[in-house]
Write a protein that holds these residues in place. Structure first.
Motif, PDB file in Angstrom:
ATOM      1  N   ALA A 243      28.002  39.260  49.316  1.00  0.00           N
ATOM      2  CA  ALA A 243      27.926  37.978  48.610  1.00  0.00           C
ATOM      3  C   ALA A 243      28.557  36.854  49.403  1.00  0.00           C
ATOM      4  CB  ALA A 243      28.596  38.099  47.243  1.00  0.00           C
ATOM      5  N   LEU A 244      29.633  37.137  50.106  1.00  0.00           N
ATOM      6  CA  LEU A 244      30.354  36.102  50.838  1.00  0.00           C
ATOM      7  C   LEU A 244      29.875  35.935  52.269  1.00  0.00           C
ATOM      8  CD1 LEU A 244      33.976  36.920  49.634  1.00  0.00           C
ATOM      9  CD2 LEU A 244      32.560  34.993  48.922  1.00  0.00           C
ATOM     10  N   GLY A 245      29.436  37.013  52.901  1.00  0.00           N
ATOM     11  CA  GLY A 245      29.122  36.936  54.319  1.00  0.00           C
ATOM     12  C   GLY A 245      27.692  37.191  54.692  1.00  0.00           C
ATOM     13  N   GLY A 246      26.843  37.568  53.740  1.00  0.00           N
ATOM     14  CA  GLY A 246      25.454  37.847  54.064  1.00  0.00           C
ATOM     15  C   GLY A 246      25.217  39.331  54.270  1.00  0.00           C
ATOM     16  N   SER A 247      23.985  39.683  54.568  1.00  0.00           N
ATOM     17  CA  SER A 247      23.594  41.091  54.661  1.00  0.00           C
ATOM     18  C   SER A 247      23.740  41.675  56.064  1.00  0.00           C
ATOM     19  CB  SER A 247      22.135  41.252  54.204  1.00  0.00           C
ATOM     20  OG  SER A 247      21.258  40.490  55.029  1.00  0.00           O
ATOM     21  N   ARG A 248      24.286  40.916  57.002  1.00  0.00           N
ATOM     22  CA  ARG A 248      24.487  41.480  58.343  1.00  0.00           C
ATOM     23  C   ARG A 248      25.530  42.592  58.285  1.00  0.00           C
ATOM     24  NH1 ARG A 248      22.289  38.166  62.257  1.00  0.00           N
ATOM     25  NH2 ARG A 248      21.792  36.036  61.581  1.00  0.00           N
ATOM     26  N   PRO A 249      25.340  43.647  59.062  1.00  0.00           N
ATOM     27  CA  PRO A 249      26.324  44.734  59.041  1.00  0.00           C
ATOM     28  C   PRO A 249      27.727  44.284  59.415  1.00  0.00           C
ATOM     29  CG  PRO A 249      24.291  45.429  60.119  1.00  0.00           C
ATOM     30  CD  PRO A 249      24.166  43.956  59.896  1.00  0.00           C
ATOM     31  N   SER A 250      27.851  43.279  60.272  1.00  0.00           N
ATOM     32  CA  SER A 250      29.175  42.827  60.701  1.00  0.00           C
ATOM     33  C   SER A 250      29.967  42.193  59.566  1.00  0.00           C
ATOM     34  CB  SER A 250      29.037  41.818  61.848  1.00  0.00           C
ATOM     35  OG  SER A 250      28.231  40.723  61.442  1.00  0.00           O
ATOM     36  N   ALA A 251      29.270  41.750  58.484  1.00  0.00           N
ATOM     37  CA  ALA A 251      29.977  41.114  57.373  1.00  0.00           C
ATOM     38  C   ALA A 251      30.697  42.115  56.484  1.00  0.00           C
ATOM     39  CB  ALA A 251      28.992  40.304  56.524  1.00  0.00           C
ATOM     40  N   VAL A 252      30.298  43.377  56.538  1.00  0.00           N
ATOM     41  CA  VAL A 252      30.865  44.398  55.658  1.00  0.00           C
ATOM     42  C   VAL A 252      32.084  45.016  56.333  1.00  0.00           C
ATOM     43  CG1 VAL A 252      30.353  46.420  54.245  1.00  0.00           C
ATOM     44  CG2 VAL A 252      28.537  44.808  54.828  1.00  0.00           C
ATOM     45  N   GLU A 253      33.150  44.258  56.391  1.00  0.00           N
ATOM     46  CA  GLU A 253      34.418  44.710  56.949  1.00  0.00           C
ATOM     47  C   GLU A 253      35.517  44.391  55.942  1.00  0.00           C
ATOM     48  OE1 GLU A 253      35.129  46.371  59.577  1.00  0.00           O
ATOM     49  OE2 GLU A 253      33.130  46.411  60.498  1.00  0.00           O
ATOM     50  N   PRO A 254      36.401  45.323  55.621  1.00  0.00           N
ATOM     51  CA  PRO A 254      37.416  45.076  54.585  1.00  0.00           C
ATOM     52  C   PRO A 254      38.273  43.842  54.857  1.00  0.00           C
ATOM     53  CG  PRO A 254      37.302  47.414  55.137  1.00  0.00           C
ATOM     54  CD  PRO A 254      36.434  46.703  56.134  1.00  0.00           C
ATOM     55  N   MET A 255      38.778  43.693  56.097  1.00  0.00           N
ATOM     56  CA  MET A 255      39.622  42.542  56.389  1.00  0.00           C
ATOM     57  C   MET A 255      38.834  41.244  56.328  1.00  0.00           C
ATOM     58  SD  MET A 255      42.576  43.742  56.689  1.00  0.00           S
ATOM     59  CE  MET A 255      43.338  42.213  57.243  1.00  0.00           C
ATOM     60  N   LEU A 256      37.586  41.292  56.761  1.00  0.00           N
ATOM     61  CA  LEU A 256      36.753  40.097  56.722  1.00  0.00           C
ATOM     62  C   LEU A 256      36.447  39.687  55.282  1.00  0.00           C
ATOM     63  CD1 LEU A 256      35.282  38.059  58.489  1.00  0.00           C
ATOM     64  CD2 LEU A 256      33.281  39.556  58.456  1.00  0.00           C
ATOM     65  N   VAL A 257      36.337  40.674  54.389  1.00  0.00           N
ATOM     66  CA  VAL A 257      36.083  40.354  52.983  1.00  0.00           C
ATOM     67  C   VAL A 257      37.239  39.575  52.397  1.00  0.00           C
ATOM     68  CG1 VAL A 257      35.723  41.338  50.704  1.00  0.00           C
ATOM     69  CG2 VAL A 257      34.556  42.324  52.656  1.00  0.00           C
ATOM     70  N   ARG A 258      38.452  40.037  52.632  1.00  0.00           N
ATOM     71  CA  ARG A 258      39.624  39.309  52.118  1.00  0.00           C
ATOM     72  C   ARG A 258      39.698  37.900  52.700  1.00  0.00           C
ATOM     73  NH1 ARG A 258      43.801  42.272  49.778  1.00  0.00           N
ATOM     74  NH2 ARG A 258      43.401  44.511  49.598  1.00  0.00           N
TER      75      ARG A 258
END
Length: 774
Positions: A634-649
């Motif tokens: 939701a915050l970073g898009g559907s790219r695999p690089s967006a699905v990172e725990p630290m990046l989510v915070r």
């Protein structure tokens, strides 16, 4: 010395067949030969060359070549003849395009002034254009129709007029709304000029054309021409759209019936003769009834047709027609409800689909003083979803279910209502359907049962036919949402929380602390809840029988989407209300209250990310990565690089921080927060880094003094609370919408992966995994 070569005489060459008789070596004869060769085959594929040839050839040869060579090519014939007419009427190819040169001359000659400039040979060419028709076409080509209308309207030749008249009787005019409106405009303009004495010659008028359409049984055309004339008389600023046509006919029927009596009567006659049902004909029919007092038999025929309610009407049209009764539902409940139910029954006799829409509007407006928020279809769907929940059904619910069954209404809200409450309807007294009809409806409306044994191939995966739409939506989401949505990018790029005017860094620290505590509660919320029983109960209330929690994995995805639709709207509304309330209060609190909706926003975020997992049959305690992945997408898009725990915070922290700072800045009119990084860079480039810093310090001191004065006076601008409320509500709704959309896409992807082992996960895989899978 005698010549070695003897030059033969031309007569000898002619006898030998080497040359044509009469041809000499003069330049004019050579040019005539060249023109004859060109005329033998016109350069149809090169319009510039064709234009030049038409300018040199005599008209007799042009007409002869067109008649001989293009007899089987009506399109080419019209193009060549119209281009020649454009030259004779003085058109220049320099200032006009080819499309204009082969169409505009026909519009010109349709008017009286344009036809007067046409020569006798030009009229002959116009007649050839009118005859250029495909034998299989049931209606006239627009260019052929213009030529035919021009000759029928203005020609002095009785033979050409009769030929054009028979052509108009044998083939219909084009029914394109914009084309017919241009024809009406030319007719109306000529009639107006004749009445003003500007033109001495008057051709046949629009009423005669309408009568000709009636004679040829073209009822739709006659009614449409009359309605377009009413639209033209309403004003020149109105474009020929269906919406404007409805408004013009309604206004003419209710406000100016006497002025437009002849056109209203023609529309009424065409409606009865052709059994027409256009929405814009209903009010003219009612006006025609009032205008037919002197002819009781005709008036009765009009009344009988009106009583059938045969006219098409969507929700908006029905609200316009029945607004007085619908608006009184909250005031005079008994009388209005009784009359509207009787009207529904009268309408259902001939037009059950219209009766269904009217009853849906009644259900949506019952007990409500205002119409509500959202489109009419959305309000109707929400109202229908609340029906059938009680132990007993009222008369509105029973009759609406009967209409759904009769009309085989397969919309999701209609099918859910019938499944939920259909067995409680007394079908012996229901006026619209019987118990056998209910059984048939349940079979037809069950999309999954209809395609139960059917499978399909989607992206190389064999899956149930009922799941192919869900798979396509996942693919579309992945391609469309590689990056955050536009609202998120706007907040991310434009609004930079460098400094918050009127406050210190403590407020920014509050935001960061709130986000950190929210993430901790987010994880605790996910780990503590067990919603198995609640989810199974909700599936049962929606008419979806599920034996146990594990059986959800075998359901079609559409059943889950139908259950989530209502929950999604509630969360959007709650987030918008929270953002609107605290954004509106921000001007009265130095902007600090713009932070107050952060806990609400984070709570909704945690609820969506975890609760939606349960509806798809996933226990978030066992699949701990799922809620975090939903938030990341939701915050970073559907790219695999967006699905990172630290990046989510980090993304959530920055979004909430920027959004709060932005609302607070708007609430106090802070220019720096509104302009953000872009304005700062522009100022720095124009003034230099040192001058920009001095200008910023000056602006900061000025705004700080302004905010201190506001705090003392406590009288903020009247518009600032409204702007803050709208901004806060919009940003919260945008974030929650992204969360819901991401949750549905991620969970559908996992759901399909679990149900079909061949399905490759589309969201959340690393680039290396994707490349290996490819």
């Amino acid at each position: 010395m005698s010549p070695v070569f003897v030059r033969p005489e031309s007569e000898e060459l002619a006898e030998a067949g080497a040359v044509e008789v009469g041809l000499s070596g003069a330049p004019e004869d050579v040019e005539a030969l060249a023109l004859a060769e060109v005329a033998a085959e016109l350069p149809l594929d090169d319009f510039k060359a064709l234009w030049q040839v038409l300018g040199r050839l005599p008209v007799d040869e042009i007409l002869e070549v067109v008649a001989e060579q293009l007899s089987d090519a009506p399109d080419r014939r019209r193009e060549v003849l119209t281009a020649w007419m454009a030259q004779t009427l003085g058109y220049s190819r320099v200032w006009r395009r080819q499309k204009t040169l082969v169409s505009e001359p026909l519009w010109d000659v349709l008017s009286a002034r344009g036809y007067a400039e046409l020569s006798a040979r030009g009229e002959e060419a116009l007649a050839m254009i009118g005859r250029s028709m495909s034998p299989h076409r049931t209606y006239l080509h627009p260019m052929a129709a213009l030529a035919t209308l021009a000759i029928w309207r203005h020609s002095k030749s009785e033979a050409l007029v009769e030929e054009s008249r028979q052509r108009l009787l044998g083939r219909a005019l084009p029914d394109e709304l914009a084309w017919l409106y241009e024809v009406v405009v030319i007719f109306e303009r000529d009639e107006r000029r004749t009445r003003a004495g500007k033109d001495e010659v008057e051709g046949r008028g629009l009423m005669e054309l309408v009568e000709l359409c009636v004679e040829g049984s073209y009822w739709e055309l006659s009614a449409l021409l009359s309605a377009l004339m009413v639209l033209r008389l309403r004003g020149r600023r109105f474009s020929p759209t269906v919406e404007n046509l409805v408004r013009a006919c309604d206004e003419a029927a209710e406000v100016h019936p006497q002025e437009h009596a002849k056109w209203l009567q023609v529309m009424a006659d065409a409606t009865i003769a052709g059994q027409l049902s256009f929405a814009w004909l209903e009010r003219p029919m009612q006006a025609a009834v009032r205008l037919s007092l002197e002819t009781p038999e005709r008036q009765q025929r009009l009344r009988d047709y009106l009583s059938r309610r045969a006219f098409d009407a969507d929700y908006g049209r029905l609200e316009t027609l029945y607004e007085s009764w619908l608006s009184s539902l909250w005031r005079e409940t008994g009388r209005a409800e009784t009359w509207l139910l009787e009207e529904v029954r009268r309408t259902a006799e001939y037009h059950p689909a219209r009766a269904q829409r009217l009853l849906e509007l009644v259900v949506a407006r019952r007990g409500r003083r205002r119409r509500g928020v959202g489109s009419r279809a959305y309000r109707v769907r929400l109202a229908v979803e609340e029906l059938g929940l009680g132990e007993h059904l009222d008369r509105f619910e029973e009759e609406l279910i009967g209409l759904y069954v009769r009309n085989l209404a397969l919309e999701s809200h209609a099918a859910q209502l019938v499944r939920r409450a259909g067995d409680r309807v007394d079908w012996e007294v229901n006026p619209y359907a019987e118990a056998e009809d209910l059984s048939m409806y349940l079979v037809v409306s069950d999309y999954e049962r209809a395609f139960d044994q059917l499978t399909c191939k989607f992206d190389g995966v064999t899956m149930s036919h009922a799941d192919k739409h869900a798979a396509a939506r996942v693919k579309y989401f992945v391609q469309r949402r590689l990056d955050p949505n536009r609202v998120h990018r706007l907040v991310q790029r434009v609004f930079t929380p460098v400094e918050w005017l009127g406050s210190g860094l403590s407020e920014i620290g509050i935001v960061r602390q709130a986000v950190e505590r929210g993430m901790e509660r987010f994880e605790a919320h996910v780990a503590s809840q067990d919603l198995r029983a609640e989810v199974l109960e909700e599936f049962g209330d929606a008419g979806v029988e599920v034996e146990n929690f594990e059986a959800i994995a075998e359901l079609p995805v559409e059943r889950i989407f139908g259950l989530l639709r209502r929950r999604r709207q509630r969360r959007l509304l709650l987030g918008a209300v929270a953002g609107g309330v605290f954004g509106g209060l921000a001007p009265f609190s130095w902007g600090v209250l713009s932070l107050a909706d952060v806990p609400v926003l984070l709570t909704i975020t945690a609820d969506i990310s975890s609760r939606f997992c349960w509806y798809f049959g996933f226990d978030p305690r066992e699949h701990r990565d799922l809620p975090m992945e939903i938030l990341a997408v939701a915050l970073g898009g559907s790219r695999p690089s967006a699905v990172e725990p630290m990046l989510v915070r980090q993304n959530l922290n920055e979004y909430v921080l920027r959004k709060s700072v932005m609302v607070g800045a708007v609430a106090h009119g802070g220019l720096t927060q509104l302009a953000g990084r872009g304005l700062a860079q522009v100022v720095e480039r124009q003034l230099g880094q040192k001058a920009a810093r001095q200008a910023g310090d000056l602006a900061r001191r000025a705004v700080t003094r302004n905010l201190q004065r506001r705090a003392v006076e406590a009288v903020p601008s009247k518009t600032l609370p409204v702007v803050g409320a709208l901004l806060g509500a919009s940003l919260n709704a945008a974030l929650i919408y992204d969360l819901v959309e991401a949750a549905q896409a991620v969970l559908t992807d996992r759901f399909l992966e679990r149900k079909y082992p061949e399905w490759l996960r589309q969201i959340g895989l690393e680039e290396s995994s994707e490349s290996l899978a490819g």
